[in-house]
Write an enzyme that holds these catalytic residues in place. Sequence first.
Site, PDB file in Angstrom:
ATOM      1  N   HIS A   1       0.828  -1.202   0.000  1.00 24.80           N
ATOM      2  CA  HIS A   1       0.000   0.000   0.000  1.00 24.80           C
ATOM      3  C   HIS A   1       0.870   1.263   0.000  1.00 24.80           C
ATOM      4  O   HIS A   1       0.691   2.160  -0.848  1.00 24.80           O
ATOM      5  CB  HIS A   1      -0.910  -0.016   1.233  1.00 24.80           C
ATOM      6  N   GLU A   2       1.811   1.339   0.934  1.00 18.64           N
ATOM      7  CA  GLU A   2       2.650   2.543   1.032  1.00 18.64           C
ATOM      8  C   GLU A   2       3.582   2.678  -0.168  1.00 18.64           C
ATOM      9  O   GLU A   2       3.922   3.790  -0.571  1.00 18.64           O
ATOM     10  CB  GLU A   2       3.434   2.536   2.344  1.00 18.64           C
TER      11      GLU A   2
ATOM     12  N   GLU B   1      -4.619   7.832  -3.023  1.00 18.75           N
ATOM     13  CA  GLU B   1      -5.048   6.559  -2.455  1.00 18.75           C
ATOM     14  C   GLU B   1      -5.387   5.537  -3.542  1.00 18.75           C
ATOM     15  O   GLU B   1      -5.275   4.332  -3.313  1.00 18.75           O
ATOM     16  CB  GLU B   1      -6.246   6.761  -1.527  1.00 18.75           C
TER      17      GLU B   1
ATOM     18  N   HIS C   1       1.819   4.685  -2.812  1.00 19.91           N
ATOM     19  CA  HIS C   1       1.936   6.125  -2.584  1.00 19.91           C
ATOM     20  C   HIS C   1       3.301   6.643  -3.038  1.00 19.91           C
ATOM     21  O   HIS C   1       3.406   7.667  -3.725  1.00 19.91           O
ATOM     22  CB  HIS C   1       1.775   6.424  -1.086  1.00 19.91           C
TER      23      HIS C   1
END
Length: 492
Positions: free
Chosen positions: A260-261, A290, A264
Amino acid sequence: MSAQALSDLIAHARETAALGRVSGLISWDQEVMMPPKGAEGRAEEASAMAAVLHARRTDPRLAEWIAAIDPAALPDDAARRDVELAARDHARATRVPAALEAHLASLSVRSQGIWAKARAEDDFAGFAPILGQMVEARREQAAALAEPGQDPYDALLEEYEPGMHAAALDALFARLRDGLVPLAAEAGERTLPPPLTGFFGQDQQMQLAREVATAFRYDWQAGRLDLSTHPFSSGHRGDARITTRVDEGDPFNCLYSTIHETGHAVYEQNIAADLYGRPAGSYCSMGVHESQSRFFENQVGRSRAFAEWLAPKMRAAFPDAPADAEAFFRAANRIHPGFIRTESDEVHYNLHILMRFDLERELMAGRLAARDLAEAWRARFEADFGTPPPDDRRGALQDVHWSLGLFGYFPTYSLGNLNAAMLEDAMRRDLPDMDAMMAKGELEAIVGWLTDKVHRHGATLPAPALIEAATGAPLSEAPLLAHLRRKVDALA
């Protein structure tokens, strides 16, 4: 005169952005490296930086430069967005007193430390007083930011999702909820695969996390991976850092937090170099930001195809991991109404967000007192998920956002999911062999497509225009509900 004004405006913006990155670095240090006794000094440092940044963002020369620029003489669309965004940010900054900005920065540091301790000790009562201070400070800021007739919550939402309104989100989320509730009920009637059990060592988890981030084209010369209480990404282009967390009884926590990170950070690393430091050189909205992390995490990371590549690596690192790709796919997509948002399956995830969206609006409107949040959380969670959380650590204390004052941020997660599903549909039209790529862990073309359609543009387009240009359609809940329908059917 117009050319010189534009040059002065951009130079000022670049220096302000550089100071903003310094402020970001001390925030990163606070959550990753700072010793506990550093909080008091860090609060002073954050307050001082906020005062400096506020002075630059309210500099009267900004209005003079903007007024002197002839829109017809601007060289391209990116320059036009530079001026548009600079004018927007200057107008917002001048509405908020400098003392309030400094207070919010100091309060955020103190609140985050108190939250982390309260979460570890399951002590909501110990957190409630400073949460109340944060709510009041953000309400004061919202009132200052709001234009005549504007909902103060919308003024906060503007920081993360420019142009969006709570009323529009209400309508969009109501349609999403109408699709999610029966889907969650249907999934709940099925036999679940057993949860993972066993010991999954921290060193092996972190090694696998680095390998997976590399597969997603994370540039290690422009970033680093560390541990924090709540995973996050920070930085820009040449220094886009990520953090994760480790639970030695659950490797999925570290694995999918890292993916997820990474989404980003890869977005930040791939914004066009010529936009660096300019107003148009940032992300266009958190809903788009996101979408990149959720796309990496769900459309790729939890796909059956990617399991072909990832499952053997998990098995090699952890003997207790699922034995084959199909077992891994089912374990990684286990649908059940868990208590923790960041560990939630895709079907229930947005129900977590819709609950937070409603609760934070109640807090901002003054209809819910901070001291009553934990009880309101338990009641709402039981209504939506069928059972109350067993403790506040898995309830109102689980997320860092409100301790930092990030009211208006939560709905961008669901917007990210909506955008990610739309991007997947468009990508599959352009990359019909997408599944074959994921099965081999060869993600260059997938990340390249996202870079071309989303990353490189920065904020040169508003979020709705960017997503429509990338996908050929306006924002809709239908692609996400179709994606979730396929996921539930695949697990039948």
